[in-house]
Every structure is written in structure tokens, then in C-alpha cells.
Design a protein around this motif. Structure first.
Motif, PDB file in Angstrom:
ATOM      1  N   ASN A   1       0.835  -1.200   0.000  1.00 14.17           N
ATOM      2  CA  ASN A   1       0.000   0.000   0.000  1.00 14.17           C
ATOM      3  C   ASN A   1       0.865   1.242   0.000  1.00 14.17           C
ATOM      4  OD1 ASN A   1      -2.625  -1.304   0.360  1.00 14.17           O
ATOM      5  ND2 ASN A   1      -1.819  -1.884   2.356  1.00 14.17           N
ATOM      6  N   VAL A   2       0.371   2.302  -0.645  1.00 15.18           N
ATOM      7  CA  VAL A   2       1.028   3.609  -0.596  1.00 15.18           C
ATOM      8  C   VAL A   2       0.014   4.654  -0.168  1.00 15.18           C
ATOM      9  CG1 VAL A   2       2.845   3.123  -2.286  1.00 15.18           C
ATOM     10  CG2 VAL A   2       0.670   4.031  -3.074  1.00 15.18           C
ATOM     11  N   MET A   3       0.482   5.687   0.516  1.00 17.62           N
ATOM     12  CA  MET A   3      -0.368   6.779   0.969  1.00 17.62           C
ATOM     13  C   MET A   3      -0.484   7.801  -0.150  1.00 17.62           C
ATOM     14  SD  MET A   3      -2.135   8.140   3.493  1.00 17.62           S
ATOM     15  CE  MET A   3      -1.645   7.358   5.013  1.00 17.62           C
ATOM     16  N   VAL A   4      -1.699   7.994  -0.657  1.00 19.42           N
ATOM     17  CA  VAL A   4      -1.972   8.954  -1.724  1.00 19.42           C
ATOM     18  C   VAL A   4      -3.209   9.747  -1.333  1.00 19.42           C
ATOM     19  CG1 VAL A   4      -2.546   9.258  -4.160  1.00 19.42           C
ATOM     20  CG2 VAL A   4      -1.026   7.406  -3.485  1.00 19.42           C
ATOM     21  N   GLY A   5      -3.073  11.056  -1.251  1.00 22.46           N
ATOM     22  CA  GLY A   5      -4.216  11.892  -0.906  1.00 22.46           C
ATOM     23  C   GLY A   5      -4.795  11.608   0.456  1.00 22.46           C
ATOM     24  N   GLY A   6      -3.961  11.207   1.395  1.00 20.21           N
ATOM     25  CA  GLY A   6      -4.412  10.939   2.762  1.00 20.21           C
ATOM     26  C   GLY A   6      -5.056   9.577   2.952  1.00 20.21           C
ATOM     27  N   ARG A   7      -5.011   8.717   1.924  1.00 20.51           N
ATOM     28  CA  ARG A   7      -5.607   7.383   2.023  1.00 20.51           C
ATOM     29  C   ARG A   7      -4.599   6.324   1.576  1.00 20.51           C
ATOM     30  NH1 ARG A   7     -10.695   7.093  -1.438  1.00 20.51           N
ATOM     31  NH2 ARG A   7     -10.770   5.058  -0.464  1.00 20.51           N
ATOM     32  N   TRP A   8      -4.665   5.152   2.220  1.00 16.16           N
ATOM     33  CA  TRP A   8      -3.835   4.029   1.798  1.00 16.16           C
ATOM     34  C   TRP A   8      -4.466   3.405   0.564  1.00 16.16           C
ATOM     35  CZ3 TRP A   8       0.855   3.635   3.441  1.00 16.16           C
ATOM     36  CH2 TRP A   8       1.200   4.077   4.716  1.00 16.16           C
ATOM     37  N   ARG A   9      -3.662   3.226  -0.475  1.00 12.60           N
ATOM     38  CA  ARG A   9      -4.127   2.643  -1.735  1.00 12.60           C
ATOM     39  C   ARG A   9      -3.313   1.388  -2.049  1.00 12.60           C
ATOM     40  NH1 ARG A   9      -8.141   5.769  -4.614  1.00 12.60           N
ATOM     41  NH2 ARG A   9      -8.083   7.793  -3.640  1.00 12.60           N
ATOM     42  N   PRO A  10      -3.982   0.291  -2.403  1.00 12.66           N
ATOM     43  CA  PRO A  10      -3.244  -0.918  -2.779  1.00 12.66           C
ATOM     44  C   PRO A  10      -2.573  -0.744  -4.137  1.00 12.66           C
ATOM     45  CG  PRO A  10      -5.593  -1.255  -3.085  1.00 12.66           C
ATOM     46  CD  PRO A  10      -5.427   0.105  -2.446  1.00 12.66           C
ATOM     47  N   THR A  11      -1.385  -1.294  -4.277  1.00 14.87           N
ATOM     48  CA  THR A  11      -0.636  -1.206  -5.525  1.00 14.87           C
ATOM     49  C   THR A  11       0.403  -2.321  -5.576  1.00 14.87           C
ATOM     50  OG1 THR A  11       0.552   0.296  -7.001  1.00 14.87           O
ATOM     51  CG2 THR A  11       1.139   0.397  -4.661  1.00 14.87           C
ATOM     52  N   GLY A  12       1.229  -2.278  -6.571  1.00 10.40           N
ATOM     53  CA  GLY A  12       2.344  -3.203  -6.728  1.00 10.40           C
ATOM     54  C   GLY A  12       3.263  -2.657  -7.804  1.00 10.40           C
ATOM     55  N   PHE A  13       4.488  -3.164  -7.861  1.00  9.31           N
ATOM     56  CA  PHE A  13       5.444  -2.765  -8.888  1.00  9.31           C
ATOM     57  C   PHE A  13       5.247  -3.613 -10.138  1.00  9.31           C
ATOM     58  CE2 PHE A  13       8.434  -1.287  -5.464  1.00  9.31           C
ATOM     59  CZ  PHE A  13       8.525   0.005  -5.910  1.00  9.31           C
ATOM     60  N   GLU A  14       5.371  -2.997 -11.279  1.00 11.75           N
ATOM     61  CA  GLU A  14       5.420  -3.711 -12.557  1.00 11.75           C
ATOM     62  C   GLU A  14       6.480  -3.027 -13.417  1.00 11.75           C
ATOM     63  OE1 GLU A  14       4.024  -6.496 -13.424  1.00 11.75           O
ATOM     64  OE2 GLU A  14       2.718  -6.679 -11.684  1.00 11.75           O
ATOM     65  N   TYR A  15       6.874  -3.705 -14.472  1.00 15.07           N
ATOM     66  CA  TYR A  15       7.897  -3.156 -15.352  1.00 15.07           C
ATOM     67  C   TYR A  15       7.428  -3.243 -16.796  1.00 15.07           C
ATOM     68  CZ  TYR A  15      12.458  -2.072 -17.256  1.00 15.07           C
ATOM     69  OH  TYR A  15      13.495  -1.473 -17.914  1.00 15.07           O
ATOM     70  N   ALA A  16       7.499  -2.126 -17.502  1.00 11.47           N
ATOM     71  CA  ALA A  16       7.248  -2.086 -18.950  1.00 11.47           C
ATOM     72  C   ALA A  16       8.513  -1.485 -19.558  1.00 11.47           C
ATOM     73  CB  ALA A  16       6.003  -1.274 -19.275  1.00 11.47           C
ATOM     74  N   ALA A  17       8.488  -0.205 -19.911  1.00 12.92           N
ATOM     75  CA  ALA A  17       9.703   0.485 -20.357  1.00 12.92           C
ATOM     76  C   ALA A  17      10.504   0.958 -19.152  1.00 12.92           C
ATOM     77  CB  ALA A  17       9.345   1.670 -21.243  1.00 12.92           C
TER      78      ALA A  17
END
Length: 54
Positions: free
Chosen positions: A19-35
Motif C-alpha cells: 500500500n502507498v499513501m496517496v491523498g491521505g488514504r492508503w491505496r493498494p498497488t504493486g510494482f510492474e515493469y514495462a519500459a
């Protein structure tokens, strides 16, 4: 992912969820790779400055 100047977690891999804090809220995410590395579903100019929790 850095906890302090000398303390960090270096075991993140593609697809691992956290999770990352964005706009005062915890948001689920993950790393991916393209370019380049990016956070899934998160728009951030510099992800290095985001608060994260695993």
C-alpha cells in the motif's frame, strides 16, 4: 523500500502487493515493469517520496 537511512527492505518483486499513501488514504498497488518501473493504478511523478506499508 527504506525505513531509515541505514534500514531498508530490498525484497520487492514484480507483482508483489503493498500500500502507498496517496491523498491521505492508503491505496493498494504493486510494482510492474514495462519500459520502466511503475506502480499499478497510482499516478505519481516521483514514487520515491510516497509513504508505503507492506
Amino acid at each position: 523500500m527504506r525505513f531509515d537511512l541505514a534500514d531498508y527492505y530490498g525484497g520487492l518483486h514484480c507483482g508483489q502487493c503493498f500500500n502507498v499513501m496517496v491523498g491521505g488514504r492508503w491505496r493498494p498497488t504493486g510494482f510492474e515493469y514495462a519500459a520502466d518501473w511503475y506502480l499499478v493504478g497510482i499516478r505519481a511523478d516521483d514514487p520515491n517520496d510516497l509513504r508505503a506499508r507492506i
